[in-house]
Design a protein around this motif. Structure first.
Motif, PDB file in Angstrom:
ATOM      1  N   ASP A  35     -20.125  -7.475  -0.898  1.00 23.11           N
ATOM      2  CA  ASP A  35     -18.749  -7.170  -1.240  1.00 23.11           C
ATOM      3  C   ASP A  35     -18.328  -5.959  -0.418  1.00 23.11           C
ATOM      4  O   ASP A  35     -19.071  -5.493   0.449  1.00 23.11           O
ATOM      5  CB  ASP A  35     -18.588  -6.902  -2.743  1.00 23.11           C
ATOM      6  CG  ASP A  35     -19.554  -5.838  -3.256  1.00 23.11           C
ATOM      7  OD1 ASP A  35     -19.651  -4.767  -2.614  1.00 23.11           O
ATOM      8  OD2 ASP A  35     -20.221  -6.066  -4.273  1.00 23.11           O
ATOM      9  N   TYR A  36     -17.137  -5.480  -0.662  1.00 22.26           N
ATOM     10  CA  TYR A  36     -16.627  -4.368   0.149  1.00 22.26           C
ATOM     11  C   TYR A  36     -17.549  -3.152   0.073  1.00 22.26           C
ATOM     12  O   TYR A  36     -17.900  -2.553   1.089  1.00 22.26           O
ATOM     13  CB  TYR A  36     -15.219  -3.995  -0.325  1.00 22.26           C
ATOM     14  CG  TYR A  36     -14.573  -2.906   0.509  1.00 22.26           C
ATOM     15  CD1 TYR A  36     -13.818  -3.227   1.620  1.00 22.26           C
ATOM     16  CD2 TYR A  36     -14.744  -1.563   0.195  1.00 22.26           C
ATOM     17  CE1 TYR A  36     -13.226  -2.239   2.399  1.00 22.26           C
ATOM     18  CE2 TYR A  36     -14.166  -0.565   0.965  1.00 22.26           C
ATOM     19  CZ  TYR A  36     -13.398  -0.913   2.065  1.00 22.26           C
ATOM     20  OH  TYR A  36     -12.840   0.078   2.833  1.00 22.26           O
ATOM     21  N   GLY A  95      -6.965  -3.335 -11.425  1.00 22.59           N
ATOM     22  CA  GLY A  95      -8.142  -2.925 -10.683  1.00 22.59           C
ATOM     23  C   GLY A  95      -7.812  -1.959  -9.554  1.00 22.59           C
ATOM     24  O   GLY A  95      -6.689  -1.452  -9.433  1.00 22.59           O
ATOM     25  N   TRP A  96      -8.808  -1.700  -8.726  1.00 23.38           N
ATOM     26  CA  TRP A  96      -8.706  -0.721  -7.644  1.00 23.38           C
ATOM     27  C   TRP A  96      -8.928  -1.409  -6.301  1.00 23.38           C
ATOM     28  O   TRP A  96      -9.838  -2.218  -6.151  1.00 23.38           O
ATOM     29  CB  TRP A  96      -9.750   0.378  -7.844  1.00 23.38           C
ATOM     30  CG  TRP A  96      -9.661   1.515  -6.857  1.00 23.38           C
ATOM     31  CD1 TRP A  96     -10.328   1.610  -5.667  1.00 23.38           C
ATOM     32  CD2 TRP A  96      -8.877   2.696  -6.980  1.00 23.38           C
ATOM     33  NE1 TRP A  96      -9.993   2.770  -5.029  1.00 23.38           N
ATOM     34  CE2 TRP A  96      -9.108   3.477  -5.809  1.00 23.38           C
ATOM     35  CE3 TRP A  96      -8.010   3.184  -7.944  1.00 23.38           C
ATOM     36  CZ2 TRP A  96      -8.494   4.700  -5.606  1.00 23.38           C
ATOM     37  CZ3 TRP A  96      -7.395   4.406  -7.733  1.00 23.38           C
ATOM     38  CH2 TRP A  96      -7.635   5.151  -6.583  1.00 23.38           C
ATOM     39  N   SER A  97      -8.088  -1.092  -5.335  1.00 27.49           N
ATOM     40  CA  SER A  97      -8.264  -1.627  -3.993  1.00 27.49           C
ATOM     41  C   SER A  97      -9.130  -0.670  -3.191  1.00 27.49           C
ATOM     42  O   SER A  97      -8.723   0.464  -2.912  1.00 27.49           O
ATOM     43  CB  SER A  97      -6.904  -1.817  -3.307  1.00 27.49           C
ATOM     44  OG  SER A  97      -7.080  -2.127  -1.941  1.00 27.49           O
ATOM     45  N   PHE A  98     -10.327  -1.123  -2.827  1.00 31.03           N
ATOM     46  CA  PHE A  98     -11.233  -0.271  -2.052  1.00 31.03           C
ATOM     47  C   PHE A  98     -10.773  -0.129  -0.600  1.00 31.03           C
ATOM     48  O   PHE A  98     -11.019   0.891   0.033  1.00 31.03           O
ATOM     49  CB  PHE A  98     -12.647  -0.854  -2.101  1.00 31.03           C
ATOM     50  CG  PHE A  98     -13.183  -1.013  -3.490  1.00 31.03           C
ATOM     51  CD1 PHE A  98     -13.421   0.095  -4.281  1.00 31.03           C
ATOM     52  CD2 PHE A  98     -13.424  -2.271  -4.027  1.00 31.03           C
ATOM     53  CE1 PHE A  98     -13.912  -0.043  -5.564  1.00 31.03           C
ATOM     54  CE2 PHE A  98     -13.908  -2.416  -5.314  1.00 31.03           C
ATOM     55  CZ  PHE A  98     -14.151  -1.301  -6.091  1.00 31.03           C
ATOM     56  N   GLU A  99     -10.094  -1.145  -0.087  1.00 31.72           N
ATOM     57  CA  GLU A  99      -9.611  -1.092   1.295  1.00 31.72           C
ATOM     58  C   GLU A  99      -8.501  -0.049   1.457  1.00 31.72           C
ATOM     59  O   GLU A  99      -8.486   0.721   2.402  1.00 31.72           O
ATOM     60  CB  GLU A  99      -9.106  -2.479   1.718  1.00 31.72           C
ATOM     61  CG  GLU A  99      -8.383  -2.531   3.051  1.00 31.72           C
ATOM     62  CD  GLU A  99      -9.291  -2.247   4.222  1.00 31.72           C
ATOM     63  OE1 GLU A  99      -8.763  -1.957   5.312  1.00 31.72           O
ATOM     64  OE2 GLU A  99     -10.531  -2.317   4.063  1.00 31.72           O
ATOM     65  N   VAL A 104      -4.420  -1.350  -7.449  1.00 26.08           N
ATOM     66  CA  VAL A 104      -3.802  -2.603  -7.016  1.00 26.08           C
ATOM     67  C   VAL A 104      -2.336  -2.653  -7.432  1.00 26.08           C
ATOM     68  O   VAL A 104      -1.489  -3.156  -6.695  1.00 26.08           O
ATOM     69  CB  VAL A 104      -4.579  -3.801  -7.588  1.00 26.08           C
ATOM     70  CG1 VAL A 104      -3.841  -5.116  -7.314  1.00 26.08           C
ATOM     71  CG2 VAL A 104      -5.980  -3.863  -6.996  1.00 26.08           C
ATOM     72  N   SER A 105      -2.030  -2.120  -8.613  1.00 24.64           N
ATOM     73  CA  SER A 105      -0.645  -2.157  -9.098  1.00 24.64           C
ATOM     74  C   SER A 105       0.308  -1.427  -8.166  1.00 24.64           C
ATOM     75  O   SER A 105       1.467  -1.831  -8.006  1.00 24.64           O
ATOM     76  CB  SER A 105      -0.568  -1.554 -10.507  1.00 24.64           C
ATOM     77  OG  SER A 105      -1.059  -0.227 -10.506  1.00 24.64           O
ATOM     78  N   THR A 300     -11.405  -8.270   4.219  1.00 23.97           N
ATOM     79  CA  THR A 300     -12.243  -7.103   3.922  1.00 23.97           C
ATOM     80  C   THR A 300     -13.055  -7.267   2.643  1.00 23.97           C
ATOM     81  O   THR A 300     -13.749  -6.333   2.245  1.00 23.97           O
ATOM     82  CB  THR A 300     -11.364  -5.851   3.795  1.00 23.97           C
ATOM     83  OG1 THR A 300     -10.402  -6.044   2.738  1.00 23.97           O
ATOM     84  CG2 THR A 300     -10.623  -5.562   5.094  1.00 23.97           C
ATOM     85  N   GLN A 301     -12.950  -8.443   1.977  1.00 24.28           N
ATOM     86  CA  GLN A 301     -13.657  -8.697   0.709  1.00 24.28           C
ATOM     87  C   GLN A 301     -13.273  -7.678  -0.359  1.00 24.28           C
ATOM     88  O   GLN A 301     -14.107  -7.230  -1.146  1.00 24.28           O
ATOM     89  CB  GLN A 301     -15.166  -8.691   0.913  1.00 24.28           C
ATOM     90  CG  GLN A 301     -15.693  -9.862   1.738  1.00 24.28           C
ATOM     91  CD  GLN A 301     -17.195  -9.872   1.848  1.00 24.28           C
ATOM     92  OE1 GLN A 301     -17.792  -9.180   2.685  1.00 24.28           O
ATOM     93  NE2 GLN A 301     -17.839 -10.644   0.976  1.00 24.28           N
ATOM     94  N   ASP A 302     -11.977  -7.343  -0.380  1.00 27.11           N
ATOM     95  CA  ASP A 302     -11.451  -6.445  -1.412  1.00 27.11           C
ATOM     96  C   ASP A 302     -11.208  -7.293  -2.669  1.00 27.11           C
ATOM     97  O   ASP A 302     -10.131  -7.849  -2.868  1.00 27.11           O
ATOM     98  CB  ASP A 302     -10.163  -5.798  -0.920  1.00 27.11           C
ATOM     99  CG  ASP A 302      -9.762  -4.588  -1.752  1.00 27.11           C
ATOM    100  OD1 ASP A 302     -10.323  -4.410  -2.848  1.00 27.11           O
ATOM    101  OD2 ASP A 302      -8.892  -3.822  -1.308  1.00 27.11           O
ATOM    102  N   MET A 303     -12.217  -7.389  -3.533  1.00 29.33           N
ATOM    103  CA  MET A 303     -12.243  -8.414  -4.571  1.00 29.33           C
ATOM    104  C   MET A 303     -11.143  -8.257  -5.616  1.00 29.33           C
ATOM    105  O   MET A 303     -10.537  -9.242  -6.041  1.00 29.33           O
ATOM    106  CB  MET A 303     -13.607  -8.436  -5.260  1.00 29.33           C
ATOM    107  CG  MET A 303     -14.049  -7.129  -5.879  1.00 29.33           C
ATOM    108  SD  MET A 303     -15.645  -7.264  -6.697  1.00 29.33           S
ATOM    109  CE  MET A 303     -15.265  -8.421  -8.012  1.00 29.33           C
TER     110      MET A 303
END
Length: 342
Positions: A35-36, A95-99, A104-105, A300-303
């Motif tokens: 994953d990321y 959730g949280w965007s790691f990229e 995410v919101s 980027t596999q940002d799940m």
């Protein structure tokens, strides 16, 4: 009363289907190895950056990525308490965007409603163009009107959307001074909605609506023409004409209603296809829609980001299907209200 009961039945069926889709989406986005964060940890370890590795490991525990897959799903949906208690999709935490290193919101906040606006405008354009041209081509079959409509339809199907976007990008701005790029003037980005901002959005919608809706309108026009010609060749049409019914009234009262059923049923497929099919157009025109965001998240596999966007597309599909089912029941009396027969 029966229609209301059927609508409620379809609503709960939609919720159950959405639950199943959520599990499938979560499994699919976890199918690629790693994953990321695990990819980032491998890169940091290779470069000897221990501080970055520690931060990535902390994030894995913070978002329960170190747990079994089924627990991750339950926490992501909000059915099970995670490190921060019940905090999943059903609680409004996307959730949280790691990229992008942001919630995410915050990333999808503006793009969601802009995506809905763009696709709703494209759907209205498709029906506004395809319905009259398809009916006219069928009613004037084998005339210059029919041949002209067929030529325009095939041209719309054969022209790639991104190529049409590039052509309008140049000529629309050069000769008609149509604003190209984005869905509003940059000065309105991040500002609350106002009349001036709404006007800017409407003007900027002209080119994206035309580009995204052209192929869909062309295909729907051809299908409507074929269905209308099939209905116009049936005995009941000849009987209606023989009894003296005006051709225009006969056309709209019987053949059009029957031929229009497949297009009402297409609403469920039309909405998500607009989102997925407009990714290249959004990149070319610089539209702030959800398509480019999904493309980046998948690469980027940002799940969490990709999972939410896929759930949004699934929701569009199910809402569109529910609307089309209810409209079909209202349009065609031959369709029963019972779920098993609808």
């Amino acid at each position: 009363m029966l229609l209301l009961r059927y609508a409620v039945y379809r609503f709960f069926t939609m919720l159950l289907t959405l639950l199943v889709v959520s599990a499938l989406v979560f499994v699919i986005i976890n199918l690629p190895p790693g994953d990321y964060l695990s990819n980032q940890i491998a890169e940091l370890q290779a470069s000897g950056q221990s501080a970055g590795v520690a931060k990535a490991e902390f994030l894995r525990k913070e978002y329960a990525l170190d747990r079994p897959l089924w627990e991750q799903y339950m926490i992501w949906m909000g059915f099970m308490p995670g490190p921060h208690g019940f905090s999943g999709l059903i609680q409004g935490n996307y959730g949280w965007s790691f990229e992008f290193d942001r919630p995410v919101s915050e990333i999808v906040g503006d793009t969601l409603w802009l995506t809905v606006v763009v696709n709703l405008a494209a759907v209205l354009f498709i029906y506004a163009v395809a319905l009259p041209l398809g009916v006219l081509a069928a009613a004037r079959s084998r005339t210059w009107i029919d041949y002209t409509s067929a030529f325009v339809g095939y041209l719309g199907l054969a022209t790639p959307n991104f190529l049409l976007a590039l052509i309008l990008f140049y000529y629309g701005h050069r000769y008609f001074d149509i604003p190209i790029g984005g869905l509003m003037d940059p000065s309105f980005e991040g500002q609350p909605m106002s009349w001036e901002k709404a006007k800017s959005i409407l003007v900027h919608l002209i080119v994206p609506t035309f580009v995204i809706g052209t192929s869909g309108a062309s295909a729907m026009m051809q299908r409507l023409r074929a269905n209308m010609l099939d209905e116009l060749g049936k005995p009941y049409v000849e009987t209606a004409i023989a009894k003296g019914m005006a051709p225009s009234r006969m056309l709209t009262k019987y053949p059009l209603r029957v031929a229009f059923n497949p297009f009402v049923a297409d609403i469920g497929n039309l909405l998500p296809s607009m989102v997925s099919g407009s990714v290249l157009v959004s990149v070319v025109l610089g539209l702030q829609t959800i398509g480019p965001t999904l493309l980046t998240a998948l690469k980027t596999q940002d799940m969490f980001l990709s999972g939410f966007v896929l759930m949004f597309v699934a929701l569009l599909t199910l809402v569109g299907t529910m609307i089309s089912d209810v409209l079909l029941v209202m349009l065609d009396p031959r369709i029963r209200y019972e779920g098993r027969e609808s």
